[in-house]
Write an enzyme that holds these catalytic residues in place. Structure first.
Site, short mmCIF file in Angstrom:
data_model
loop_
_atom_site.label_atom_id
_atom_site.label_comp_id
_atom_site.label_asym_id
_atom_site.label_seq_id
_atom_site.Cartn_x
_atom_site.Cartn_y
_atom_site.Cartn_z
N ASP A 1 -1.83 -0.13 5.86
CA ASP A 1 -2.15 0.56 7.12
C ASP A 1 -3.63 0.55 7.44
OD1 ASP A 1 -2.73 2.39 4.99
OD2 ASP A 1 -2.85 3.99 6.46
N ASP B 1 0.85 -1.18 0.00
CA ASP B 1 0.00 0.00 0.00
C ASP B 1 0.90 1.24 0.00
OD1 ASP B 1 -2.39 1.62 0.48
OD2 ASP B 1 -1.53 1.90 2.48
N ASP C 1 -0.29 5.15 0.53
CA ASP C 1 -0.62 6.21 1.51
C ASP C 1 -0.67 5.64 2.93
OD1 ASP C 1 -1.06 8.43 -0.27
OD2 ASP C 1 -2.97 7.53 -0.84
MG LIG Z 1 -3.09 3.27 3.11
#
Ligand SMILES: [Mg+2]
Length: 262
Positions: A203, A7, A9
């Site tokens: 995240d 991932d 961001d």
């Molecule tokens: Mg993310």
């Protein structure tokens, strides 16, 4: 662990800056000859803009190493028969990318509405999409994330737009990015490994980790983005591994692979 899906961001980057340990992690993957794929739901920018952003952050990405929820959406729309006529709520760069990939975009007689992360959103676009949805247009979204992490704090993303359309029109879309099958199937095909041989690092529990769990990938949650350690304690979705940042992900991956720390 043959391949890593990363991932962006909140995991590898925050805003335009690489997060601690992220550049070193990608260098290690390349040195080990382990493939990786940048896997983002963020359709606020085009593939070209993403590659430029990753390059500027020091990751030296190659075009085939990026797979976005926009790619998954284009692939899905291409399987429909007849091909849909799409009203895309998305930024100009995404419009150009969809059209270049053969998606028919129209402002007039659309039979399908696609909601992307439109950082150029206007009331005129909301109005047009709402009227099409009330008239029965098919409804898709590139991804479900409610917010996007930024250095200044979380800001509204597609999931927040979808709440608006649900309130206004009573409609919910089919989602095509993480955590859906469309995204993970396209990503694993791209990187050329089976789910059991892949690790998803992200995240967000409801997208990155949920997708990994449902598809059978190993999941690693980093706490550098939208998920706090407190939230994780009572969460119904639990990752296989939890790391404070990519620094610890690198140490974990090196341990698992038997590779000495560099
Ligand atoms: Mg993310």
């Amino acid at each position: 662990m043959k391949a890593f899906l990363l991932d962006i961001d909140g995991t590898m980057m925050l805003g335009s800056e690489p997060l601690p340990g992220a550049v070193e992690f990608v260098r290690w993957l390349r040195a080990e000859g382990r493939p990786h794929l940048w896997l983002t739901n963020n359709t606020s920018r085009s593939r070209v803009a993403w590659l430029e952003r990753l390059e500027a952050a020091g990751f030296e990405p190659r075009p085939h190493e990026l797979y976005t929820s926009g790619d998954a959406t284009v692939a899905f729309l291409g399987t429909l028969d007849p091909l849909p006529r799409v009203y895309l709520v998305g930024p100009a760069a995404l419009h150009a990318e969809f059209e270049a990939a053969g998606v028919v975009l129209t402002d007039e007689d659309a039979d399908t509405v696609v909601i992307a992360y439109d950082v150029e959103l206007t009331y005129a676009k909301l109005r047009r999409a709402a009227l099409l949805l009330q008239a029965g247009a098919a409804f898709y979204a590139t991804h479900p994330d409610v917010t996007c992490p930024t250095p200044e704090g979380p800001i509204p993303d597609v999931g927040s737009f979808l709440a608006l359309f649900e309130t206004a029109c009573g409609r919910r879309p089919r989602v095509l990015g993480k955590p859906e099958d469309t995204m993970v199937t396209g990503a694993l095909e791209r990187v050329g490994v089976a789910a059991a041989d892949a690790v998803m690092v992200g995240d967000r529990l409801l997208t990155d980790i949920a997708m990994a769990r449902s598809a059978g990938l190993t999941s690693c949650l980093v706490l550098s983005g939208v998920t706090s350690g407190e939230e994780l304690v009572n969460a119904p979705i639990q990752p296989d591994e939890v790391c404070p940042s990519m620094i610890e992900v690198l140490a974990w991956a090196q341990r698992l692979s038997g590779s000495p720390a560099s």
